[in-house]
Enzyme design. Sequence first.
Site, PDB file in Angstrom:
ATOM      1  N   SER A  10     -38.131 -98.742  13.267  1.00  0.00           N
ATOM      2  CA  SER A  10     -36.671 -99.064  13.692  1.00  0.00           C
ATOM      3  C   SER A  10     -35.837 -97.727  15.035  1.00  0.00           C
ATOM      4  CB  SER A  10     -35.488 -99.834  12.528  1.00  0.00           C
ATOM      5  OG  SER A  10     -34.882-100.039  13.659  1.00  0.00           O
ATOM      6  N   HIS A  35     -40.605-101.581  16.283  1.00  0.00           N
ATOM      7  CA  HIS A  35     -40.041-102.777  15.465  1.00  0.00           C
ATOM      8  C   HIS A  35     -38.186-102.719  15.916  1.00  0.00           C
ATOM      9  CE1 HIS A  35     -37.739-105.067  12.050  1.00  0.00           C
ATOM     10  NE2 HIS A  35     -36.182-104.802  12.388  1.00  0.00           N
ATOM     11  N   ASP A  37     -34.803-104.002  16.898  1.00  0.00           N
ATOM     12  CA  ASP A  37     -33.423-104.399  16.227  1.00  0.00           C
ATOM     13  C   ASP A  37     -32.297-104.805  17.553  1.00  0.00           C
ATOM     14  OD1 ASP A  37     -33.687-104.378  13.714  1.00  0.00           O
ATOM     15  OD2 ASP A  37     -33.718-101.591  13.734  1.00  0.00           O
ATOM     16  N   MET A  39     -29.099-107.068  18.357  1.00  0.00           N
ATOM     17  CA  MET A  39     -27.718-107.642  18.440  1.00  0.00           C
ATOM     18  C   MET A  39     -26.916-108.075  19.013  1.00  0.00           C
ATOM     19  SD  MET A  39     -27.378-104.777  15.017  1.00  0.00           S
ATOM     20  CE  MET A  39     -29.244-103.800  14.070  1.00  0.00           C
ATOM     21  N   HIS A  68     -36.930-108.597  16.061  1.00  0.00           N
ATOM     22  CA  HIS A  68     -36.069-108.759  15.068  1.00  0.00           C
ATOM     23  C   HIS A  68     -34.607-108.905  15.916  1.00  0.00           C
ATOM     24  CE1 HIS A  68     -33.754-108.016  11.441  1.00  0.00           C
ATOM     25  NE2 HIS A  68     -33.600-108.919  11.485  1.00  0.00           N
ATOM     26  N   MET A  70     -31.014-110.538  15.903  1.00  0.00           N
ATOM     27  CA  MET A  70     -29.978-111.077  14.710  1.00  0.00           C
ATOM     28  C   MET A  70     -29.258-111.692  16.218  1.00  0.00           C
ATOM     29  SD  MET A  70     -30.322-107.432  12.667  1.00  0.00           S
ATOM     30  CE  MET A  70     -31.843-106.605  13.442  1.00  0.00           C
ATOM     31  N   MET A 139     -34.219-108.954   3.990  1.00  0.00           N
ATOM     32  CA  MET A 139     -33.322-108.042   4.557  1.00  0.00           C
ATOM     33  C   MET A 139     -32.897-107.432   3.070  1.00  0.00           C
ATOM     34  SD  MET A 139     -32.647-108.350   7.883  1.00  0.00           S
ATOM     35  CE  MET A 139     -31.872-106.985   7.439  1.00  0.00           C
ATOM     36  N   ASP A 177     -36.929-104.718   5.205  1.00  0.00           N
ATOM     37  CA  ASP A 177     -36.110-104.032   6.605  1.00  0.00           C
ATOM     38  C   ASP A 177     -34.615-104.094   6.165  1.00  0.00           C
ATOM     39  OD1 ASP A 177     -35.024-103.232   8.613  1.00  0.00           O
ATOM     40  OD2 ASP A 177     -35.021-105.044  10.027  1.00  0.00           O
TER      41      ASP A 177
HETATM   42  C1  DX5 Z   1     -31.122-103.470  10.592  1.00  0.00           C
HETATM   43  C2  DX5 Z   1     -31.997-103.271  10.895  1.00  0.00           C
HETATM   44  C3  DX5 Z   1     -32.835-102.523  10.255  1.00  0.00           C
HETATM   45  C4  DX5 Z   1     -32.208-100.230  10.398  1.00  0.00           C
HETATM   46  C5  DX5 Z   1     -33.349-100.127   9.802  1.00  0.00           C
HETATM   47  O1  DX5 Z   1     -29.765-104.826  10.620  1.00  0.00           O
HETATM   48  O2  DX5 Z   1     -32.745-104.839  10.718  1.00  0.00           O
HETATM   49  O3  DX5 Z   1     -34.013-102.788  11.397  1.00  0.00           O
HETATM   50  O4  DX5 Z   1     -32.051-100.350  11.838  1.00  0.00           O
HETATM   51  O5  DX5 Z   1     -32.886 -98.972   9.506  1.00  0.00           O
HETATM   52  P1  DX5 Z   1     -32.674 -98.588   8.273  1.00  0.00           P
HETATM   53  O6  DX5 Z   1     -33.887 -97.769   8.146  1.00  0.00           O
HETATM   54  O7  DX5 Z   1     -32.078 -96.824   9.018  1.00  0.00           O
HETATM   55  O8  DX5 Z   1     -31.902 -99.265   7.253  1.00  0.00           O
HETATM   56 ZN    ZN Z   2     -35.383-105.077  11.681  1.00  0.00          ZN
END
Ligand code: DX5
Ligand code: ZN
Length: 222
Positions: A10, A35, A37, A39, A68, A70, A139, A177
């Site tokens: 990520s 990956h 993320d 948000m 991903h 969110m 998750m 994840d």
């Molecule tokens: C959380 C994300 C993850 C996260 C993973 O909302 O979807 O991908 O960043 O990070 P670690 O591996 O540090 O938990």
């Molecule tokens: Zn993620």
Amino acid sequence: MQQNTRIAPSILSADFAALGAEVRAVSEAGADYIHIDVMDGHFVPNLTIGPAVIAALRPHSKLPFDVHLMISPVDPYIPDFISAGADIVTVHAEAGAHLHRTIQLIKDQGARAGLALNPGTAIAAVEPLLEYLDLVLVMSVNPGFGGQSFIPGQLAKIRQLRALIDATERKIDLQVDGGINVLNAADVVAAGADVLVAGTATFTGGVECYAANITALRGNAV
Ligand code: DX5
Ligand code: ZN
């Protein structure tokens, strides 16, 4: 059937001032996916990046971009993320009322479709859609931030999803994840996961450590 363990770093834990170099570095260090993320400060209490950054990163790696989302609403943004270079688009079961339409939209645009379940969301949310999905994401933290602790209760959900996926005879990745590290990765794989997302555990120690970190997560001797 459970497939070989693949590692999806990520980039939330990467150096945001040097994202292109970071994506190149983890690609060369043996990652299987990138990956990303996304948000929105609404579905989750944090803001990250959008399609423009993904398009800028696209030339830096040949690996599939595992995006991903969110965000909510999500449907209006799906075409932009796919034209920016997303190969896999994962949306949250909690992000909209018309998930079947959302999954079809992803597939119609030519990407692989994933569905994510928050720690508090029941497996039942996935069942009606399993026949359309390429990936199910469990998750193992509440989404929004990197560096949180793995929630052990999610292992039971991973086991149940493994059984459900195996019963379909379709090739569906089971991705986990949040909070994955070298201490719990083997348990997550034993429960049935075949794709491990890892932010902190990949990027810890800087670029010289990425290959060893990824190898250790995959469960091989460094
Ligand atoms: C959380 C994300 C993850 C996260 C993973 O909302 O979807 O991908 O960043 O990070 P670690 O591996 O540090 O938990
Ligand atoms: Zn993620």
